[in-house]
Motif scaffolding. Structure first.
Motif, PDB file in Angstrom:
ATOM      1  N   PHE A  28       0.832  -1.324  -0.031  1.00 38.03           N
ATOM      2  CA  PHE A  28       0.053   0.186   0.176  1.00 38.03           C
ATOM      3  C   PHE A  28       0.850   1.166   0.078  1.00 38.03           C
ATOM      4  CE2 PHE A  28      -2.881  -3.227   1.653  1.00 38.03           C
ATOM      5  CZ  PHE A  28      -4.183  -2.899   0.747  1.00 38.03           C
ATOM      6  N   ILE A  29       2.071   1.118  -0.424  1.00 40.50           N
ATOM      7  CA  ILE A  29       2.968   2.530  -0.706  1.00 40.50           C
ATOM      8  C   ILE A  29       2.171   3.649  -1.543  1.00 40.50           C
ATOM      9  CG2 ILE A  29       4.586   1.746  -2.354  1.00 40.50           C
ATOM     10  CD1 ILE A  29       6.731   2.844  -0.737  1.00 40.50           C
ATOM     11  N   TYR A  30       1.567   2.994  -2.591  1.00 42.51           N
ATOM     12  CA  TYR A  30       0.892   4.173  -3.413  1.00 42.51           C
ATOM     13  C   TYR A  30       0.003   4.830  -2.540  1.00 42.51           C
ATOM     14  CZ  TYR A  30      -1.515   6.059  -7.503  1.00 42.51           C
ATOM     15  OH  TYR A  30      -2.002   7.091  -8.514  1.00 42.51           O
ATOM     16  N   ALA A  31      -0.565   4.050  -1.636  1.00 39.87           N
ATOM     17  CA  ALA A  31      -1.602   4.856  -1.009  1.00 39.87           C
ATOM     18  C   ALA A  31      -0.989   5.957  -0.026  1.00 39.87           C
ATOM     19  CB  ALA A  31      -2.523   3.936   0.050  1.00 39.87           C
ATOM     20  N   VAL A  32       0.177   5.493   0.526  1.00 37.46           N
ATOM     21  CA  VAL A  32       0.815   6.581   1.208  1.00 37.46           C
ATOM     22  C   VAL A  32       1.195   7.764   0.425  1.00 37.46           C
ATOM     23  CG1 VAL A  32       2.940   6.986   2.575  1.00 37.46           C
ATOM     24  CG2 VAL A  32       1.592   4.862   2.837  1.00 37.46           C
ATOM     25  N   ILE A  33       1.655   7.567  -0.756  1.00 34.49           N
ATOM     26  CA  ILE A  33       2.001   8.532  -1.497  1.00 34.49           C
ATOM     27  C   ILE A  33       0.912   9.491  -1.737  1.00 34.49           C
ATOM     28  CG2 ILE A  33       2.862   8.927  -4.018  1.00 34.49           C
ATOM     29  CD1 ILE A  33       4.628   6.586  -3.709  1.00 34.49           C
ATOM     30  N   THR A  34      -0.193   8.927  -2.242  1.00 29.71           N
ATOM     31  CA  THR A  34      -1.447   9.649  -2.332  1.00 29.71           C
ATOM     32  C   THR A  34      -1.840  10.466  -1.360  1.00 29.71           C
ATOM     33  OG1 THR A  34      -1.989   7.961  -3.893  1.00 29.71           O
ATOM     34  CG2 THR A  34      -3.714   9.347  -3.451  1.00 29.71           C
ATOM     35  N   MET A  35      -1.694  10.069  -0.092  1.00 27.39           N
ATOM     36  CA  MET A  35      -2.155  10.568   0.919  1.00 27.39           C
ATOM     37  C   MET A  35      -1.303  11.792   1.304  1.00 27.39           C
ATOM     38  SD  MET A  35      -2.865   9.068   4.916  1.00 27.39           S
ATOM     39  CE  MET A  35      -3.787   9.917   6.242  1.00 27.39           C
ATOM     40  N   GLU A  36       0.018  11.839   1.356  1.00 30.62           N
ATOM     41  CA  GLU A  36       1.132  12.701   1.466  1.00 30.62           C
ATOM     42  C   GLU A  36       1.332  13.642   0.312  1.00 30.62           C
ATOM     43  OE1 GLU A  36       4.536  11.205   3.482  1.00 30.62           O
ATOM     44  OE2 GLU A  36       3.209  10.761   5.027  1.00 30.62           O
ATOM     45  N   LEU A  37       1.143  13.237  -0.764  1.00 28.25           N
ATOM     46  CA  LEU A  37       1.508  14.235  -2.020  1.00 28.25           C
ATOM     47  C   LEU A  37       0.349  14.481  -2.849  1.00 28.25           C
ATOM     48  CD1 LEU A  37       4.844  12.464  -3.480  1.00 28.25           C
ATOM     49  CD2 LEU A  37       4.570  14.233  -1.423  1.00 28.25           C
ATOM     50  N   GLY A  38      -0.837  13.940  -2.357  1.00 35.74           N
ATOM     51  CA  GLY A  38      -2.163  14.251  -3.133  1.00 35.74           C
ATOM     52  C   GLY A  38      -2.419  13.600  -4.451  1.00 35.74           C
ATOM     53  N   LEU A  39      -3.340  13.936  -5.023  1.00 37.82           N
ATOM     54  CA  LEU A  39      -3.792  13.391  -6.302  1.00 37.82           C
ATOM     55  C   LEU A  39      -2.583  13.819  -7.415  1.00 37.82           C
ATOM     56  CD1 LEU A  39      -5.710  11.811  -8.417  1.00 37.82           C
ATOM     57  CD2 LEU A  39      -7.186  13.941  -8.419  1.00 37.82           C
ATOM     58  N   PHE A  40      -2.309  15.046  -7.427  1.00 40.41           N
ATOM     59  CA  PHE A  40      -1.366  15.474  -8.267  1.00 40.41           C
ATOM     60  C   PHE A  40       0.044  14.668  -8.203  1.00 40.41           C
ATOM     61  CE2 PHE A  40      -4.066  19.083  -8.441  1.00 40.41           C
ATOM     62  CZ  PHE A  40      -4.140  19.295  -9.861  1.00 40.41           C
ATOM     63  N   GLY A  41       0.406  14.353  -6.892  1.00 35.98           N
ATOM     64  CA  GLY A  41       1.828  13.501  -6.687  1.00 35.98           C
ATOM     65  C   GLY A  41       1.575  12.093  -7.138  1.00 35.98           C
ATOM     66  N   ALA A  42       0.390  11.538  -6.855  1.00 33.51           N
ATOM     67  CA  ALA A  42       0.106  10.015  -7.259  1.00 33.51           C
ATOM     68  C   ALA A  42       0.044   9.928  -8.731  1.00 33.51           C
ATOM     69  CB  ALA A  42      -1.101   9.814  -6.706  1.00 33.51           C
ATOM     70  N   CYS A  43      -0.601  11.141  -9.498  1.00 32.72           N
ATOM     71  CA  CYS A  43      -0.423  10.906 -11.005  1.00 32.72           C
ATOM     72  C   CYS A  43       0.729  11.324 -11.514  1.00 32.72           C
ATOM     73  CB  CYS A  43      -1.450  12.202 -11.423  1.00 32.72           C
ATOM     74  SG  CYS A  43      -3.045  11.764 -11.092  1.00 32.72           S
ATOM     75  N   GLY A  44       1.857  12.026 -10.678  1.00 31.04           N
ATOM     76  CA  GLY A  44       2.978  12.385 -11.367  1.00 31.04           C
ATOM     77  C   GLY A  44       3.809  10.918 -10.988  1.00 31.04           C
ATOM     78  N   VAL A  45       3.699   9.993 -10.079  1.00 28.70           N
ATOM     79  CA  VAL A  45       4.180   8.811 -10.292  1.00 28.70           C
ATOM     80  C   VAL A  45       3.738   7.922 -11.332  1.00 28.70           C
ATOM     81  CG1 VAL A  45       4.456   6.672  -8.945  1.00 28.70           C
ATOM     82  CG2 VAL A  45       4.562   8.674  -7.716  1.00 28.70           C
ATOM     83  N   ILE A  46       2.396   7.961 -11.690  1.00 34.25           N
ATOM     84  CA  ILE A  46       1.910   7.095 -12.654  1.00 34.25           C
ATOM     85  C   ILE A  46       2.466   7.690 -14.180  1.00 34.25           C
ATOM     86  CG2 ILE A  46      -0.108   6.579 -14.162  1.00 34.25           C
ATOM     87  CD1 ILE A  46      -1.822   6.843 -11.535  1.00 34.25           C
ATOM     88  N   VAL A  80      -4.673  -0.946  -5.640  1.00 33.59           N
ATOM     89  CA  VAL A  80      -4.781  -0.123  -4.231  1.00 33.59           C
ATOM     90  C   VAL A  80      -5.959   0.942  -4.652  1.00 33.59           C
ATOM     91  CG1 VAL A  80      -3.524   1.647  -3.235  1.00 33.59           C
ATOM     92  CG2 VAL A  80      -2.301  -0.471  -3.635  1.00 33.59           C
ATOM     93  N   THR A  81      -6.437   1.182  -5.654  1.00 33.39           N
ATOM     94  CA  THR A  81      -6.959   2.173  -6.283  1.00 33.39           C
ATOM     95  C   THR A  81      -8.400   1.280  -6.372  1.00 33.39           C
ATOM     96  OG1 THR A  81      -6.296   2.336  -8.417  1.00 33.39           O
ATOM     97  CG2 THR A  81      -5.632   3.919  -7.051  1.00 33.39           C
ATOM     98  N   LYS A  82      -8.660   0.383  -6.401  1.00 30.86           N
ATOM     99  CA  LYS A  82      -9.824  -0.526  -6.498  1.00 30.86           C
ATOM    100  C   LYS A  82     -10.289  -0.573  -8.011  1.00 30.86           C
ATOM    101  CE  LYS A  82     -14.284   0.056  -5.233  1.00 30.86           C
ATOM    102  NZ  LYS A  82     -14.957  -1.002  -5.971  1.00 30.86           N
ATOM    103  N   VAL A  83      -9.364  -0.430  -8.872  1.00 28.23           N
ATOM    104  CA  VAL A  83      -9.705  -0.793 -10.343  1.00 28.23           C
ATOM    105  C   VAL A  83      -9.814  -2.129 -10.869  1.00 28.23           C
ATOM    106  CG1 VAL A  83      -8.921  -0.227 -12.778  1.00 28.23           C
ATOM    107  CG2 VAL A  83      -8.556   1.582 -11.187  1.00 28.23           C
ATOM    108  N   ILE A  84      -9.170  -2.986 -10.087  1.00 31.94           N
ATOM    109  CA  ILE A  84      -8.953  -4.505 -10.331  1.00 31.94           C
ATOM    110  C   ILE A  84      -8.811  -5.042  -8.730  1.00 31.94           C
ATOM    111  CG2 ILE A  84      -7.849  -4.345 -12.521  1.00 31.94           C
ATOM    112  CD1 ILE A  84      -5.243  -5.239 -11.239  1.00 31.94           C
ATOM    113  N   PRO A  85      -8.957  -6.410  -8.655  1.00 31.99           N
ATOM    114  CA  PRO A  85      -8.846  -6.896  -7.144  1.00 31.99           C
ATOM    115  C   PRO A  85      -7.475  -6.813  -6.855  1.00 31.99           C
ATOM    116  CG  PRO A  85     -10.165  -8.408  -8.511  1.00 31.99           C
ATOM    117  CD  PRO A  85      -9.720  -7.284  -9.377  1.00 31.99           C
ATOM    118  N   LEU A  86      -7.232  -6.550  -5.618  1.00 29.93           N
ATOM    119  CA  LEU A  86      -6.001  -6.349  -5.160  1.00 29.93           C
ATOM    120  C   LEU A  86      -4.837  -7.684  -5.029  1.00 29.93           C
ATOM    121  CD1 LEU A  86      -3.899  -4.516  -3.443  1.00 29.93           C
ATOM    122  CD2 LEU A  86      -4.860  -5.542  -1.404  1.00 29.93           C
ATOM    123  N   THR A  87      -3.505  -7.406  -5.562  1.00 28.13           N
ATOM    124  CA  THR A  87      -2.790  -8.399  -5.522  1.00 28.13           C
ATOM    125  C   THR A  87      -1.556  -8.130  -4.829  1.00 28.13           C
ATOM    126  OG1 THR A  87      -1.984  -7.817  -7.777  1.00 28.13           O
ATOM    127  CG2 THR A  87      -3.740  -9.463  -7.824  1.00 28.13           C
ATOM    128  N   GLY A  88      -0.647  -9.117  -4.397  1.00 34.76           N
ATOM    129  CA  GLY A  88       0.440  -8.889  -3.719  1.00 34.76           C
ATOM    130  C   GLY A  88       1.911  -8.755  -4.612  1.00 34.76           C
TER     131      GLY A  88
END
Length: 448
Positions: free
Chosen positions: A336-354, A398-406
């Protein structure tokens, strides 16, 4: 050398971002600025500069942006992991240095990467054995009902990370040799193209064995990556969309059977369809992840400002903080590190990673287009496809587009196996890129 100069210039803002990120975390933790952030940034830049100098002499014509983009992802991962837990960040930094060393070794050993074609069946066998290793008694390790790793004394390793490279090499080699037979000798039936079994059979045997091993280990994320890479390479090699269509139908049937027959899979699907109404184990993890991402808003809470307070109501099965790092998010440094990035850097930061992953995929596919021969094209396309698919699988889960995998987020999530394997993958991609971009006179008339 102009390409290498662009690479050097691209590494400078990466080092600055590392320094700025560590500075922000230090301010949050101690409310004062020291020179430690500059030291960390300097160490990171020094390690990258050593690899840059190596590339300047060994692969002078390689793509100038692939290495800086991957270094940027590694920098983001180090900063976020350090914010979560300092000890983990130091371990990640050590593995990153090891990955850089193996990156250089791979380039030296496989400068003539065409030698891999001669050992394709041996490489395929090694890949299948790596996938089977987690089920071996004594060394196999089970995590969250899936057999993901092997444990040899103090060393833990996820063999599927290296297996993905082995399977891609086999597929690229076999398809490069038989692509015309699979395309020209194929027959039409009910509007679908049916390839000749004698040429398609070995491909299905190796791919099927890999899939069976992945089902046996319940590593669903890797299964999806391998299947996607298989279809991508098959389409690139034959330009037959009907093969992709048949493959998707096979995947749909297999997913239905697995979802109804294996509780671990059916729970993941149930959570994906309705995470807030599901009573399956793990539903609370997805709920907390979604709350965390929503709490980040557009611009985030700032580095070091999240996970210290409750972003939303605790899920029924998560009345206490998760044990990893004392966090309210499950596995914040891995799944869930992507959730941490989204929470701390927001949608703009998360989209930057993508966007960074999209740029890496674009440069990788450009390398495939420029490659001088069939094997090089398919190898570059396969390596790029499986890298991009891995990023999609974890971000989509993590964003619930597909089932979560490990699976891990490449270069960002904590994990030595992922860093090492992706460094080797990057090295192979750069070797192909150097051959593709080398002037014809220097390449002996092979590459334009």
């Amino acid at each position: 050398m102009r390409a290498r100069n662009r690479e050097l210039l691209a590494l400078v803002p990466v080092a600055l971002l590392v320094t700025a990120g560590f500075t922000a975390v230090f301010i949050t933790k101690s409310e004062q600025i020291g020179d430690l952030s500059l030291t960390y940034g300097g160490y990171f830049l020094a390690a990258c500069l050593v690899c840059h100098l190596f590339l300047r002499f060994r692969l002078p014509y390689a793509d100038p942006y692939l290495f800086p983009l991957c270094a940027l992802l590694a920098a983001i991962g180090l900063v976020v992991i350090y914010r979560i837990k300092e000890d983990l960040a130091f371990d990640q930094a050590s593995v990153f240095v090891l990955g850089l060393a193996l990156f250089c070794v791979t380039i030296v050993v496989l400068r003539d990467y065409h030698v891999l074609e001669r050992y394709r069946y041996l490489i395929a066998t090694a890949g299948i054995l790596l996938l089977l290793a987690p089920r071996l008694p004594g060394i196999g390790a089970q995590v969250n009902e899936a057999y993901l790793g092997i444990k040899l004394g103090p060393v833990n390793f996820q063999p599927s990370e290296l297996a993905k490279i082995c399977i891609v090499i086999f597929l690229a080699s076999y398809l490069a040799e038989n692509r015309e037979l699979l395309s020209v000798a194929a027959r039409r039936f009910l509007g679908l193209t049916i390839p000749p079994l004698k040429h398609f059979g070995p491909l299905l045997v190796v791919w099927g064995a890999a899939m069976l091993m992945l089902v046996a280990t319940r590593d669903l994320g890797s299964s999806l990556m391998f299947f996607g890479a298989f279809l991508a390479l098959l389409y690139v090699a034959t330009a037959r969309f009907s093969y992709v269509l048949v493959g998707l139908l096979m995947f749909g049937a297999g997913a239905y059977l697995l979802g109804s027959g294996i509780s671990h899979v059916s729970d993941r699907v149930e959570i994906w369809l309705d995470p807030f109404g599901s009573t399956a184990t793990g539903a609370g993890q997805v709920q907390q992840s979604l709350f965390a991402q929503a709490d980040g808003g557009l611009f985030g809470r700032g580095l070091g400002e999240s996970l210290l307070r409750l972003p939303g109501p605790f899920a029924p099965d998560c009345q206490q903080p998760f044990p990893e790092c004392g966090s309210i998010l499950p596995a914040p440094h891995t799944d869930f590190i992507y959730a941490v990035i989204t929470m701390e850097l927001g949608l703009f930061g998360a989209c930057g990673v993508i966007l960074i992953y999209a740029l890496i995929a674009a440069r990788g596919f450009k390398t495939a287009v420029m490659a001088p021969d069939g094997f090089s094209k398919l190898l570059a396309a396969g390596l790029t496809a499986i890298f991009a698919l891995q990023a999609f699988v974890i971000i989509g889960g993590v964003t619930k587009v597909i089932p979560l995998t490990g699976v891990t987020l490449p270069f960002v999530s904590f994990g030595g196996s992922s860093i090492v394997a992706n460094m080797i993958l990057l090295a192979l991609l750069l070797v192909v890129s150097d051959a593709a971009r080398r002037p014809r006179a220097e390449a002996g008339g092979v590459v334009s």
